[in-house]
Design a protein around this motif. Structure first.
Motif, PDB file in Angstrom:
ATOM      1  N   VAL A 155       0.938  -1.166  -0.096  1.00 52.78           N
ATOM      2  CA  VAL A 155       0.154  -0.012  -0.173  1.00 52.78           C
ATOM      3  C   VAL A 155       0.901   1.221   0.183  1.00 52.78           C
ATOM      4  N   LYS A 156       0.764   1.996  -1.072  1.00 53.07           N
ATOM      5  CA  LYS A 156       1.504   3.261  -1.348  1.00 53.07           C
ATOM      6  C   LYS A 156       1.010   4.428  -0.724  1.00 53.07           C
ATOM      7  N   THR A 157       1.078   4.525   0.776  1.00 55.40           N
ATOM      8  CA  THR A 157       0.457   5.897   1.130  1.00 55.40           C
ATOM      9  C   THR A 157       1.408   6.006   2.583  1.00 55.40           C
ATOM     10  N   SER A 158       1.499   7.499   2.733  1.00 56.93           N
ATOM     11  CA  SER A 158       2.404   7.833   4.230  1.00 56.93           C
ATOM     12  C   SER A 158       1.280   8.144   4.893  1.00 56.93           C
ATOM     13  N   ASN A 159       0.042   8.453   4.748  1.00 57.10           N
ATOM     14  CA  ASN A 159      -1.066   8.624   5.418  1.00 57.10           C
ATOM     15  C   ASN A 159      -1.635   7.734   6.683  1.00 57.10           C
ATOM     16  N   SER A 160      -1.388   7.972   8.028  1.00 60.71           N
ATOM     17  CA  SER A 160      -1.436   6.907   8.978  1.00 60.71           C
ATOM     18  C   SER A 160      -2.947   6.657   8.940  1.00 60.71           C
ATOM     19  N   GLU A 161      -4.107   7.400   8.770  1.00 60.97           N
ATOM     20  CA  GLU A 161      -5.333   7.084   8.863  1.00 60.97           C
ATOM     21  C   GLU A 161      -5.589   6.202   7.607  1.00 60.97           C
ATOM     22  N   LYS A 162      -5.093   6.403   6.559  1.00 61.40           N
ATOM     23  CA  LYS A 162      -5.555   5.268   5.631  1.00 61.40           C
ATOM     24  C   LYS A 162      -4.955   3.979   5.891  1.00 61.40           C
ATOM     25  N   ARG A 163      -3.686   4.026   6.112  1.00 61.27           N
ATOM     26  CA  ARG A 163      -2.930   2.804   6.795  1.00 61.27           C
ATOM     27  C   ARG A 163      -3.953   2.207   7.804  1.00 61.27           C
ATOM     28  N   LYS A 164      -4.512   2.858   8.533  1.00 60.20           N
ATOM     29  CA  LYS A 164      -5.063   2.263   9.837  1.00 60.20           C
ATOM     30  C   LYS A 164      -6.501   1.793   9.319  1.00 60.20           C
ATOM     31  N   ALA A 165      -6.939   2.445   8.288  1.00 61.21           N
ATOM     32  CA  ALA A 165      -8.167   1.922   7.738  1.00 61.21           C
ATOM     33  C   ALA A 165      -7.982   0.547   6.920  1.00 61.21           C
ATOM     34  N   PHE A 166      -7.050   0.181   6.629  1.00 62.73           N
ATOM     35  CA  PHE A 166      -6.790  -0.961   5.808  1.00 62.73           C
ATOM     36  C   PHE A 166      -6.481  -2.120   6.842  1.00 62.73           C
ATOM     37  N   CYS A 167      -5.986  -1.787   7.970  1.00 62.45           N
ATOM     38  CA  CYS A 167      -5.547  -2.824   9.097  1.00 62.45           C
ATOM     39  C   CYS A 167      -6.997  -2.985   9.523  1.00 62.45           C
ATOM     40  N   GLU A 168      -7.810  -2.049   9.895  1.00 62.39           N
ATOM     41  CA  GLU A 168      -9.292  -2.217  10.623  1.00 62.39           C
ATOM     42  C   GLU A 168      -9.879  -3.142   9.856  1.00 62.39           C
ATOM     43  N   SER A 169      -9.911  -2.891   8.385  1.00 63.67           N
ATOM     44  CA  SER A 169     -10.849  -3.633   7.642  1.00 63.67           C
ATOM     45  C   SER A 169     -10.506  -5.073   7.612  1.00 63.67           C
ATOM     46  N   ILE A 170      -9.305  -5.320   7.635  1.00 63.62           N
ATOM     47  CA  ILE A 170      -8.830  -6.797   7.643  1.00 63.62           C
ATOM     48  C   ILE A 170      -9.336  -7.509   9.116  1.00 63.62           C
TER      49      ILE A 170
END
Length: 208
Positions: free
Chosen positions: A115-130
């Motif tokens: 996942v190409k993003t440095s945005n912590s909220e977007k990274r967090k969203a990926f983790c939460e969805s899993i």
């Protein structure tokens, strides 16, 4: 997630060169490192771990039928005997995701979402969805989200998380026969390295 309709930025280079820059597993040592369950994962989901609905052990044909035509299909026999990789380049809003599906002798053994993003909220969203998909309990802060991984099913299939420059989500088979199959090609590799090392040492002696 939709497949990106924009052309890959491959000006002046081939698709092979473009995807070769992706930090994906491609060597015996790398595959052995990922396939080895160093954390001794414990079962924490009743659902089967799959990669975008693709079960471990599926064929390349089944993967293409489910996920569509890949951006690139490469054979990495020169590094790992029987290793093939399918690459998919997708986007989720402004976030770019490169997905690598690894096959060993035609069977799906590992998937990576980079996942190409440095945005912590977007990274967090990926983790939460899993975690939500697999019914894994977690508290709503980034540290505990990390601690909630790996996700592991009854068959030992697991999802691991790595934060580096990119967020890498790795789906790994729990098949106990896969790791020994990969390790088998390590002996010839080590023998070749030893031969080259000894040959170099013999030449060095002349200058010592």
């Amino acid at each position: 997630m939709r497949k990106s309709k924009k052309r890959l930025e491959v000006v002046g280079q081939s698709k092979e060169d473009y995807f070769d820059r992706v930090n994906y597993v491609r060597t015996v040592a790398g595959m052995r490192n990922v396939l080895t369950d160093r954390k001794k994962s414990k079962v924490n989901t009743n659902q089967e771990v799959t990669f975008r609905g693709l079960s471990f052990g599926a064929t390349i044909k089944e993967a293409k039928k489910l996920l569509g035509r890949p951006e690139l299909h490469i054979n990495k026999e020169q590094e790992v005997v029987g290793h093939e990789v399918l690459f998919y380049f997708s986007s989720l809003g402004s976030v770019k995701v490169t997905q690598c599906l690894h096959f060993l002798h035609g069977k799906f053994i590992m998937g990576q979402s980079i996942v190409k993003t440095s945005n912590s909220e977007k990274r967090k969203a990926f983790c939460e969805s899993i975690l939500e998909k697999y019914g894994v309990n977690f508290q709503d802060d980034l540290t505990n989200l990390t601690e909630a991984f790996p996700v592991c099913d009854q068959a030992g299939n697991r999802i691991e998380l790595l934060y580096a420059f990119d967020l890498t989500i790795t789906y790994v088979t729990g098949d106990p026969q896969v790791l020994p199959t990969v390790a088998m090609v390590q002996s010839p590799e080590r023998a070749r390295r030893a031969m080259l090392h000894n040959a170099f040492r013999e030449r060095v002696v002349q200058y010592v």
